[in-house]
Design a protein around this motif. Structure first.
Motif, short mmCIF file in Angstrom:
data_model
loop_
_atom_site.label_atom_id
_atom_site.label_comp_id
_atom_site.label_asym_id
_atom_site.label_seq_id
_atom_site.Cartn_x
_atom_site.Cartn_y
_atom_site.Cartn_z
N THR A 53 1.15 -0.95 0.24
CA THR A 53 0.01 0.13 -0.14
C THR A 53 0.97 1.19 0.06
O THR A 53 2.09 1.23 0.69
CB THR A 53 -1.00 0.11 1.26
N SER A 55 1.12 5.21 0.58
CA SER A 55 0.86 7.27 1.85
C SER A 55 2.11 7.52 2.00
O SER A 55 2.75 7.07 1.19
CB SER A 55 1.27 6.06 3.43
N THR A 67 2.57 -5.88 2.81
CA THR A 67 0.87 -6.61 3.22
C THR A 67 1.48 -7.37 2.92
O THR A 67 0.73 -8.30 3.39
CB THR A 67 0.06 -5.95 2.87
#
Length: 267
Positions: A53, A55, A67
């Motif tokens: 992911t 960010s 992940t």
């Protein structure tokens, strides 16, 4: 006269991972992806696919979080503005697999006694480890003549004694997408030889009221935790650990046959 102004092509965009990234199921592992190049004032956006992911996205890069293990792909786009066309860049990188939790072995019995029929067996199972990898059991080459282990689909195993000796084996939990392969510390099971007996004294001449000389008429060899038992004339007793018979006959009688039984703890 009229003039058409064509938008320019942006300078090449480039995105790259700073360092390496390994999956960690307990503490999320992160790394920076750096963005360079491009032109103009268009907005920058990111798209991630795979076990990752994004960010903290900005015009200079983003933070990627693992992940799982596998391949993470990141596409970055810088939008068009008044002077420049839109531009994109793509990168992919491998996320390393995590280390499994310790793999532990449980054995039904760490001491067995060999027998041919029916074969002597004991259960083997594991606990710990991580992920969905299959469990298998590897018998040490030096123990291949002593034991064998058959694994079931649920990770349980059956250890069969093939001869007397030491059976040393290791449990292995295979790798999956997120975790690397794991092995237990070696486990050893002692396989004792089958019990055999030797008659040392075939008959005893005893006198009523006179203490007998303590003797072990039968001696057992091999086996594990062997105990002795016998049905004896009144006044006599057998030591279950040593097979020694002692005591004072408390009744006179005709010659009597008696038997001494040596029993292995494993049956």
């Amino acid at each position: 006269a009229s003039f058409a102004t064509v938008k320019a092509v942006q300078a090449p965009l480039s995105i790259s991972l700073a360092g390496t990234l390994n999956y960690d199921p307990t503490t999320p592992a992160t790394a920076n992806v750096a963005l360079t190049g491009g032109s103009g004032s268009g907005t920058v956006s990111y798209v991630a696919s795979g076990p990752c992911t994004l960010s903290s996205q900005s015009a200079s890069g983003a933070v990627v979080t693992a992940t799982g293990g596998g391949t993470c792909s990141v596409t970055v786009s810088k939008a068009t503005d008044t002077n420049y066309l839109a531009a994109t860049a793509f990168t992919s990188f491998s996320i390393g697999t995590a280390t499994q939790a310790p793999l532990n072995v449980t054995v039904g019995s760490l001491a067995m006694t060999y027998r041919a029929t029916p074969a002597a067996t004991t259960s083997v199972s594991t606990s710990g480890g991580s992920g969905s990898g299959a469990i298998s059991y590897l018998v040490s080459p030096t123990s291949s003549s002593v034991c064998s282990i058959v694994s079931a689909a649920d990770g349980l195993g059956t250890l069969t004694a093939l001869s007397a000796g030491t059976c040393t084996f290791t449990a292995v939990k295979a790798a999956d997408n997120d975790f690397s392969v794991a092995a237990s510390t070696p486990t050893s099971v002692t396989v004792y030889a089958a019990v055999t007996t030797s008659v040392v004294t075939a008959s005893l001449d005893l006198t009523y009221g006179v203490a007998m000389t303590a003797t072990a008429p039968v001696v057992a060899y091999g086996g594990y935790g062997v105990t002795y038992s016998a049905t004896l004339p009144a006044g006599l007793a057998i030591n279950s650990s040593t097979g020694v018979i002692s005591g004072t006959p408390s009744a006179a009688g005709l010659p009597t046959n008696f038997s001494v039984t040596a029993t292995d703890l494993n049956g």
